[in-house]
Design a protein around this motif. Structure first.
Motif, PDB file in Angstrom:
ATOM      1  N   PRO A   7       0.846  -1.186   0.000  1.00 19.68           N
ATOM      2  CA  PRO A   7       0.000   0.000   0.000  1.00 19.68           C
ATOM      3  C   PRO A   7       0.883   1.238   0.000  1.00 19.68           C
ATOM      4  CG  PRO A   7      -0.118  -1.124   2.125  1.00 19.68           C
ATOM      5  CD  PRO A   7       0.728  -1.962   1.237  1.00 19.68           C
ATOM      6  N   ALA A   8       0.457   2.283  -0.670  1.00 25.10           N
ATOM      7  CA  ALA A   8       1.299   3.471  -0.785  1.00 25.10           C
ATOM      8  C   ALA A   8       0.471   4.745  -0.752  1.00 25.10           C
ATOM      9  CB  ALA A   8       2.105   3.407  -2.076  1.00 25.10           C
ATOM     10  N   TYR A   9       1.166   5.828  -0.481  1.00 24.12           N
ATOM     11  CA  TYR A   9       0.584   7.161  -0.636  1.00 24.12           C
ATOM     12  C   TYR A   9       1.296   7.790  -1.816  1.00 24.12           C
ATOM     13  CZ  TYR A   9      -0.744  11.987   0.157  1.00 24.12           C
ATOM     14  OH  TYR A   9      -1.235  13.261  -0.011  1.00 24.12           O
ATOM     15  N   TYR A  10       0.543   8.227  -2.819  1.00 25.94           N
ATOM     16  CA  TYR A  10       1.162   8.770  -4.023  1.00 25.94           C
ATOM     17  C   TYR A  10       0.338   9.925  -4.557  1.00 25.94           C
ATOM     18  CZ  TYR A  10       3.192   8.840  -8.749  1.00 25.94           C
ATOM     19  OH  TYR A  10       3.802   9.215  -9.923  1.00 25.94           O
ATOM     20  N   LYS A  11       0.913  11.102  -4.493  1.00 26.61           N
ATOM     21  CA  LYS A  11       0.286  12.305  -5.057  1.00 26.61           C
ATOM     22  C   LYS A  11      -1.170  12.479  -4.627  1.00 26.61           C
ATOM     23  CE  LYS A  11       3.309  12.690  -9.080  1.00 26.61           C
ATOM     24  NZ  LYS A  11       3.417  12.623 -10.554  1.00 26.61           N
TER      25      LYS A  11
ATOM     26  N   PHE B 113      -4.363   7.154  -1.997  1.00 26.22           N
ATOM     27  CA  PHE B 113      -3.915   5.887  -1.433  1.00 26.22           C
ATOM     28  C   PHE B 113      -3.919   4.860  -2.555  1.00 26.22           C
ATOM     29  CE2 PHE B 113      -5.809   7.857   2.491  1.00 26.22           C
ATOM     30  CZ  PHE B 113      -4.574   8.194   3.023  1.00 26.22           C
ATOM     31  N   THR B 114      -2.779   4.298  -2.833  1.00 23.16           N
ATOM     32  CA  THR B 114      -2.629   3.418  -3.987  1.00 23.16           C
ATOM     33  C   THR B 114      -1.940   2.116  -3.572  1.00 23.16           C
ATOM     34  OG1 THR B 114      -0.465   4.346  -4.508  1.00 23.16           O
ATOM     35  CG2 THR B 114      -2.370   5.382  -5.558  1.00 23.16           C
TER      36      THR B 114
ATOM     37  N   VAL C 271       1.529   0.055  -4.772  1.00 28.12           N
ATOM     38  CA  VAL C 271       2.712   0.147  -5.630  1.00 28.12           C
ATOM     39  C   VAL C 271       3.324  -1.243  -5.751  1.00 28.12           C
ATOM     40  CG1 VAL C 271       4.301   0.809  -3.753  1.00 28.12           C
ATOM     41  CG2 VAL C 271       4.876   1.395  -6.101  1.00 28.12           C
TER      42      VAL C 271
END
Lengths: 81, 151
Positions: A49-53, A56-57, A59
């Motif tokens: 799980p990621a934080y991108y721009k 919550f996405t 990667v």
């Protein structure tokens, strides 16, 4: 990058560019088969799980095959260095 | 990580993408970006901030500290074929040198572009002397490359 519900990071069990190992084995056996990182060898793939721009996405390392990747681990957000 | 965010364009120029990983949640990553990193870097974090709460990813990369429950400062350069070309691991109290990563990526890109026919000696940067490995160079590196003048 699609926005995703929160989840846990998990190695896929394969190196990048190869299909993930089937998820049928016992977890302990899977752990033993897990690729580990070594210079000069293919990178172990993972999905996290990621934080991108602003979103919550999820990667996945192997999505970046064909590009150079700088993968950076660090002790924690809001630490001093 | 603020240094990477602030200098992200330098990586983009090299066609490199960044994934950062720590045990913090996506939500904490957002708060760190909003409340601190964006102020330090002068912009929002432009790369993927991955969350590895259980340390599963850190473990397979050999950088998860089981006792502290955090990740060490491990930096990996992965080439377009997915091969790890370089790694550097520091304990928490000392930060990385961003420009060293740039230097290493440029050197690996040079080697890759020349299919290994040219290699990059210590301290190599674009424009500096490369070495061409082969029988003629054995024992003769001292004639063509100096650690005092060329390093």
């Amino acid at each position: 990058m699609a926005e995703n519900a929160a989840g846990c990071a998990r190695p896929t069990g394969a190196v990048v560019g190869e299909k993930s190992a089937p998820a049928k084995e016992e977890p302990i056996i899977k752990e033993k088969k897990m690729a580990t990182a070594r210079v000069g060898a293919k990178a172990p793939d993972f999905e996290a799980p990621a934080y991108y721009k602003g979103k919550f996405t999820t990667v996945k390392l192997s999505d970046f095959l064909g590009k150079w990747v700088m993968l950076c681990f660090y002790p924690g957000d809001f630490t001093f260095v | 990580m603020s240094a990477v965010a602030a200098n992200y364009e330098k990586l983009q120029e090299l066609g490199a993408e960044v994934i950062s990983v720590s045990v913090d949640s996506q939500f904490v990553h957002k708060m760190w970006n909003d409340n601190e990193l964006s102020k330090m870097a002068g912009k929002d974090v432009p790369f993927h901030m991955a969350s590895d709460g259980p340390g599963n990813v850190g473990r397979i990369y050999g950088v998860y500290d089981e006792n502290a429950g955090v990740e060490l400062r491990g930096r990996f350069i992965i080439d377009p074929d997915g091969i790890i070309q370089a790694m550097e691991v520091l304990t928490p109290p000392v930060g990385r040198q961003f420009n060293e990563t740039i230097r290493q990526i440029k050197a690996y890109q040079h080697v890759r572009a020349h299919k290994g026919a040219e290699v990059c000696p210590a301290g190599w940067e674009p424009g500096k002397k490369v070495l061409k490995p082969g029988p003629d160079l054995v024992g003769n590196v001292w004639k063509v490359w100096s650690p005092l003048k060329d390093h």
